[in-house]
Design a protein around this motif. Structure first.
Motif, PDB file in Angstrom:
ATOM      1  N   SER A  22    -112.062 -43.024 -63.183  1.00  0.00           N
ATOM      2  CA  SER A  22    -113.137 -43.368 -64.367  1.00  0.00           C
ATOM      3  C   SER A  22    -112.436 -41.730 -66.377  1.00  0.00           C
ATOM      4  O   SER A  22    -112.612 -41.655 -66.754  1.00  0.00           O
ATOM      5  N   LYS A  23    -111.196 -41.169 -65.514  1.00  0.00           N
ATOM      6  CA  LYS A  23    -110.131 -40.997 -65.871  1.00  0.00           C
ATOM      7  C   LYS A  23    -108.293 -40.758 -66.369  1.00  0.00           C
ATOM      8  O   LYS A  23    -108.522 -40.663 -67.061  1.00  0.00           O
ATOM      9  N   ASN A  24    -108.299 -41.802 -65.116  1.00  0.00           N
ATOM     10  CA  ASN A  24    -107.203 -41.672 -65.239  1.00  0.00           C
ATOM     11  C   ASN A  24    -106.766 -43.354 -64.572  1.00  0.00           C
ATOM     12  O   ASN A  24    -107.885 -43.879 -63.930  1.00  0.00           O
ATOM     13  N   PHE A  25    -104.835 -43.600 -64.450  1.00  0.00           N
ATOM     14  CA  PHE A  25    -104.574 -45.183 -64.563  1.00  0.00           C
ATOM     15  C   PHE A  25    -103.628 -43.859 -63.269  1.00  0.00           C
ATOM     16  O   PHE A  25    -103.284 -43.178 -63.616  1.00  0.00           O
ATOM     17  N   TYR A  26    -103.496 -44.446 -62.329  1.00  0.00           N
ATOM     18  CA  TYR A  26    -102.231 -43.607 -61.028  1.00  0.00           C
ATOM     19  C   TYR A  26    -102.128 -45.030 -60.233  1.00  0.00           C
ATOM     20  O   TYR A  26    -102.336 -46.547 -60.601  1.00  0.00           O
ATOM     21  N   LYS A  27    -100.378 -45.648 -59.745  1.00  0.00           N
ATOM     22  CA  LYS A  27     -99.718 -45.915 -58.641  1.00  0.00           C
ATOM     23  C   LYS A  27     -99.384 -45.328 -57.907  1.00  0.00           C
ATOM     24  O   LYS A  27     -99.686 -44.007 -57.457  1.00  0.00           O
ATOM     25  N   ALA A  28     -98.987 -46.594 -56.888  1.00  0.00           N
ATOM     26  CA  ALA A  28     -99.589 -45.756 -55.447  1.00  0.00           C
ATOM     27  C   ALA A  28     -99.207 -46.951 -54.108  1.00  0.00           C
ATOM     28  O   ALA A  28     -99.831 -47.813 -55.011  1.00  0.00           O
ATOM     29  N   LYS A  29     -98.320 -46.257 -53.739  1.00  0.00           N
ATOM     30  CA  LYS A  29     -97.494 -47.664 -52.844  1.00  0.00           C
ATOM     31  C   LYS A  29     -99.167 -48.119 -51.513  1.00  0.00           C
ATOM     32  O   LYS A  29     -98.535 -49.541 -50.747  1.00  0.00           O
ATOM     33  N   ASN A  30     -99.815 -47.029 -51.201  1.00  0.00           N
ATOM     34  CA  ASN A  30    -100.872 -46.743 -49.810  1.00  0.00           C
ATOM     35  C   ASN A  30    -102.165 -46.813 -50.128  1.00  0.00           C
ATOM     36  O   ASN A  30    -102.184 -45.432 -51.306  1.00  0.00           O
ATOM     37  N   ILE A  31    -103.033 -47.371 -50.088  1.00  0.00           N
ATOM     38  CA  ILE A  31    -104.514 -47.049 -50.638  1.00  0.00           C
ATOM     39  C   ILE A  31    -105.771 -46.792 -49.107  1.00  0.00           C
ATOM     40  O   ILE A  31    -105.408 -47.269 -48.011  1.00  0.00           O
ATOM     41  N   ILE A  32    -105.720 -45.738 -49.250  1.00  0.00           N
ATOM     42  CA  ILE A  32    -106.492 -45.285 -47.573  1.00  0.00           C
ATOM     43  C   ILE A  32    -108.563 -44.988 -48.626  1.00  0.00           C
ATOM     44  O   ILE A  32    -108.539 -43.748 -48.863  1.00  0.00           O
ATOM     45  N   VAL A  33    -108.813 -45.679 -48.025  1.00  0.00           N
ATOM     46  CA  VAL A  33    -110.885 -46.072 -48.670  1.00  0.00           C
ATOM     47  C   VAL A  33    -111.293 -45.180 -46.860  1.00  0.00           C
ATOM     48  O   VAL A  33    -111.669 -45.015 -46.263  1.00  0.00           O
ATOM     49  N   SER A  34    -111.908 -44.022 -47.939  1.00  0.00           N
ATOM     50  CA  SER A  34    -112.674 -43.177 -46.645  1.00  0.00           C
ATOM     51  C   SER A  34    -113.850 -42.360 -47.366  1.00  0.00           C
ATOM     52  O   SER A  34    -114.387 -41.377 -47.525  1.00  0.00           O
TER      53      SER A  34
END
Length: 318
Positions: free
Chosen positions: A111-123
């Motif tokens: 809702s505020k930014n864009f990010y790049k990441a190699k991995n995602i953790i959903v918690s």
């Protein structure tokens, strides 16, 4: 805005994942749509945990409470201090909206930014969406799916739906504030999962008649000043001011599906590898209570803390 890991959810297990990532020298960010440990913040003010304080610890930081079983306020303070101690990279009041890409090059829109990441953790836990009863009048303002302070219901006719820990706590607290409490319970007894030091209390209050309980019963409809319930002896109409429909909660399944995570079976278990916590979408991991689907009683802070170590170890080994 480019990280090894982006963690969705700043609850205790999300924070634990951040701590493990930091220990391994990985860049990370924790995104939370609400406040720090948002689910715990929304627990009832007077709640006491079933677990002892040491079973709620993360990051090897001692959790000292005044009694054996810590309170909500003590837990909020503990996790705040842990966050500051490790100087965790947390962004609060920022909601994850979309996830694109593949492992190694995920793109995350919030809702505020864009990010790049190699991995995602959903918690993301399970406390955001109530289990609705699906009865007429459930949308009235007198019906509450979340319970906070018993003083609001003092000297009122209050119907509590359910026989779990939250329902029992609400019934006892409201009763002790002078409310006329009626419980409507689908099964034939108080749940065995109710805290062992509370179960005798509610059973004795029911036995003596201080709290009226209708077992093997369900609400049929709710109106402004009455509630119609179905009991083994037929339908009853009871005078009523408030209904506490504490019928449990569920993970945000639509959000999980939007992330590309498969749901399996009638209890909608998210698909993941228990050895790594990686889902069917490579590079996307699950941690904490969200792993249990509709069976939200399967995972707690105390038995899912290990998820953080499992996930980070797998990411490092890739």
């Amino acid at each position: 805005m480019d990280y090894d890991i982006l963690i969705i959810g700043a609850g205790p297990i999300g924070l634990a994942c951040g701590i493990e990532a930091k220990k391994k020298g990985l860049s990370y960010i924790i995104i939370e749509k609400g406040c720090l440990v948002n689910s715990l913040y929304n627990y009832p003010q007077n709640m006491t945990f079933f677990s002892t304080s040491e079973r709620l610890e993360i990051g090897d930081i001692p959790f000292i409470s005044n009694n054996l079983k810590p309170t909500r306020s003590e837990a909020l303070e503990y996790y705040r201090r842990v966050t500051l101690y490790f100087d965790l990279n947390v962004r609060l009041f920022e909601e994850v909206l979309d996830l694109k890409g593949v492992q190694g090059s995920f793109e995350v829109k919030t809702s505020k930014n864009f990010y790049k990441a190699k991995n995602i953790i959903v918690s993301t836990g399970f406390y955001d969406i109530p289990n609705w009863m699906g009865v007429e009048g459930e949308n009235l303002s007198k019906v509450f799916h979340y319970y906070n302070d018993p003083s609001y219901f003092a000297i009122q006719k209050v119907m509590v739906v359910g026989a779990s820990n939250s329902s029992v706590d609400a019934a006892l607290e409201c009763y002790r504030k002078g409310a006329e409490v009626t419980m409507v319970i689908r099964n034939g007894e108080i749940s065995d999962r109710v805290k062992y030091w509370v179960k005798p209390d509610i059973e004795n209050r029911i036995k003596e008649g201080s709290i009226k309980a209708y077992f093997n019963s369900e609400i049929k409809s709710i109106k402004e000043d009455v509630v119609l319930i179905n009991t083994p002896n037929g339908d009853l109409q009871l005078d009523n001011d408030f209904v506490l429909a504490l019928t449990g909660y569920q993970p945000n399944f639509s959000f999980l599906q939007h992330l590309g995570i498969m749901l399996e079976g009638r209890n909608r278990y998210p698909k993941y590898d228990e050895a790594s916590m990686e889902t069917n979408r490579k590079g996307v991991y699950l941690a904490g209570v969200v792993c249990g689907g509709m069976d939200t009683h399967l995972w707690f802070i105390e038995n899912s803390r290990i998820h953080a170590e499992i996930i980070i170890s797998h990411i490092v080994s890739e």
